[in-house]
Design a protein around this motif. Structure first.
Motif, PDB file in Angstrom:
ATOM      1  N   GLN A   1       5.814 -55.274 -19.999  1.00 16.21           N
ATOM      2  CA  GLN A   1       4.845 -55.449 -21.066  1.00 16.21           C
ATOM      3  C   GLN A   1       4.119 -54.141 -21.338  1.00 16.21           C
ATOM      4  O   GLN A   1       3.812 -53.393 -20.411  1.00 16.21           O
ATOM      5  CB  GLN A   1       3.809 -56.515 -20.698  1.00 16.21           C
ATOM      6  N   THR A   2       3.822 -53.905 -22.597  1.00 17.12           N
ATOM      7  CA  THR A   2       3.042 -52.751 -22.995  1.00 17.12           C
ATOM      8  C   THR A   2       1.598 -52.958 -22.549  1.00 17.12           C
ATOM      9  O   THR A   2       1.076 -54.070 -22.618  1.00 17.12           O
ATOM     10  CB  THR A   2       3.135 -52.561 -24.520  1.00 17.12           C
ATOM     11  N   LEU A   3       0.963 -51.883 -22.092  1.00 19.23           N
ATOM     12  CA  LEU A   3      -0.418 -51.885 -21.583  1.00 19.23           C
ATOM     13  C   LEU A   3      -0.588 -52.805 -20.371  1.00 19.23           C
ATOM     14  O   LEU A   3      -1.643 -53.376 -20.157  1.00 19.23           O
ATOM     15  CB  LEU A   3      -1.433 -52.278 -22.667  1.00 19.23           C
ATOM     16  N   TYR A   4       0.474 -52.935 -19.579  1.00 17.97           N
ATOM     17  CA  TYR A   4       0.361 -53.801 -18.410  1.00 17.97           C
ATOM     18  C   TYR A   4       1.097 -53.225 -17.201  1.00 17.97           C
ATOM     19  O   TYR A   4       1.607 -53.953 -16.376  1.00 17.97           O
ATOM     20  CB  TYR A   4       0.886 -55.204 -18.726  1.00 17.97           C
TER      21      TYR A   4
ATOM     22  N   PHE B   1      -6.845 -54.031 -28.748  1.00 19.58           N
ATOM     23  CA  PHE B   1      -6.886 -55.241 -27.928  1.00 19.58           C
ATOM     24  C   PHE B   1      -8.244 -55.937 -28.024  1.00 19.58           C
ATOM     25  O   PHE B   1      -8.327 -57.142 -27.830  1.00 19.58           O
ATOM     26  CB  PHE B   1      -6.528 -54.930 -26.468  1.00 19.58           C
ATOM     27  N   LEU B   2      -9.307 -55.209 -28.324  1.00 16.96           N
ATOM     28  CA  LEU B   2     -10.613 -55.835 -28.520  1.00 16.96           C
ATOM     29  C   LEU B   2     -10.693 -56.410 -29.929  1.00 16.96           C
ATOM     30  O   LEU B   2     -10.205 -55.797 -30.879  1.00 16.96           O
ATOM     31  CB  LEU B   2     -11.737 -54.811 -28.316  1.00 16.96           C
ATOM     32  N   PRO B   3     -11.299 -57.583 -30.087  1.00 12.48           N
ATOM     33  CA  PRO B   3     -11.341 -58.235 -31.399  1.00 12.48           C
ATOM     34  C   PRO B   3     -12.424 -57.681 -32.320  1.00 12.48           C
ATOM     35  O   PRO B   3     -13.298 -58.390 -32.804  1.00 12.48           O
ATOM     36  CB  PRO B   3     -11.582 -59.705 -31.054  1.00 12.48           C
TER      37      PRO B   3
ATOM     38  N   THR C   1       0.260 -61.408 -25.939  1.00  6.67           N
ATOM     39  CA  THR C   1       1.129 -61.419 -27.120  1.00  6.67           C
ATOM     40  C   THR C   1       1.551 -60.030 -27.576  1.00  6.67           C
ATOM     41  O   THR C   1       2.400 -59.903 -28.452  1.00  6.67           O
ATOM     42  CB  THR C   1       0.433 -62.122 -28.298  1.00  6.67           C
ATOM     43  N   GLU C   2       0.938 -58.987 -26.988  1.00  3.93           N
ATOM     44  CA  GLU C   2       1.184 -57.600 -27.392  1.00  3.93           C
ATOM     45  C   GLU C   2       0.942 -57.428 -28.891  1.00  3.93           C
ATOM     46  O   GLU C   2       1.687 -56.765 -29.606  1.00  3.93           O
ATOM     47  CB  GLU C   2       2.582 -57.143 -26.980  1.00  3.93           C
TER      48      GLU C   2
END
Length: 146
Positions: A67-70, A118-120, A46-47
């Protein structure tokens, strides 16, 4: 990269209570780890951070309509969990070709890299309340049978 989650006493107390009342400690911890990994992977799809903050598009993603970070998928592919004793470790261990871990730069941002969590878990060690509720409910259903 790994992040220590703290300040979630209510969730920890509930999990510990369930673990004490069952012989399925490892299964419970594996479930929690899997849920953290799933939530982390949603961020890449979902970015958006697990707290709902939209990531700033990277220049590469804008130029290539990607995609960002991909770019390579290495960071996303390095997200994992590991059960050790009575704890679960969640993290991303992606490294540059020179061996430097770089997930933390995206998770927290730097003077040159915008924050793309990105980590919850946030800097205060809090997890999204929705994830906390889902963990409690899934443990209740799986271990206590509803």
């Amino acid at each position: 990269m790994s992040v220590r989650v703290s300040g979630i006493t209510n969730l920890q107390n509930r999990i510990n209570s369930i673990i004490r009342n069952t012989q399925k400690q490892r299964e419970t911890l594996e479930l929690v780890g899997s849920m953290f990994v799933d939530e982390t992977l949603k961020s890449f799809e979902t970015e958006t951070s697990p707290f709902g903050e939209q990531w700033r598009k990277s220049e590469r993603a804008l130029k290539e309509h990607g995609q960002t970070l991909y770019k390579t998928g290495i960071l996303r592919g390095s997200v994992s969990h590991r059960v050790q004793g009575n704890t679960v470790k969640i993290g991303a261990n992606a490294r540059t070709p020179t061996g430097q871990a770089y997930g933390r730069f995206h998770q927290f941002g730097t003077s040159k890299t915008p924050k793309r969590a990105f980590l919850p878990v946030n800097k205060q060690g809090k997890i999204p309340s929705v994830l906390q509720s889902e963990i409690i409910e899934n443990i209740r259903e799986r271990i206590l049978g509803g």
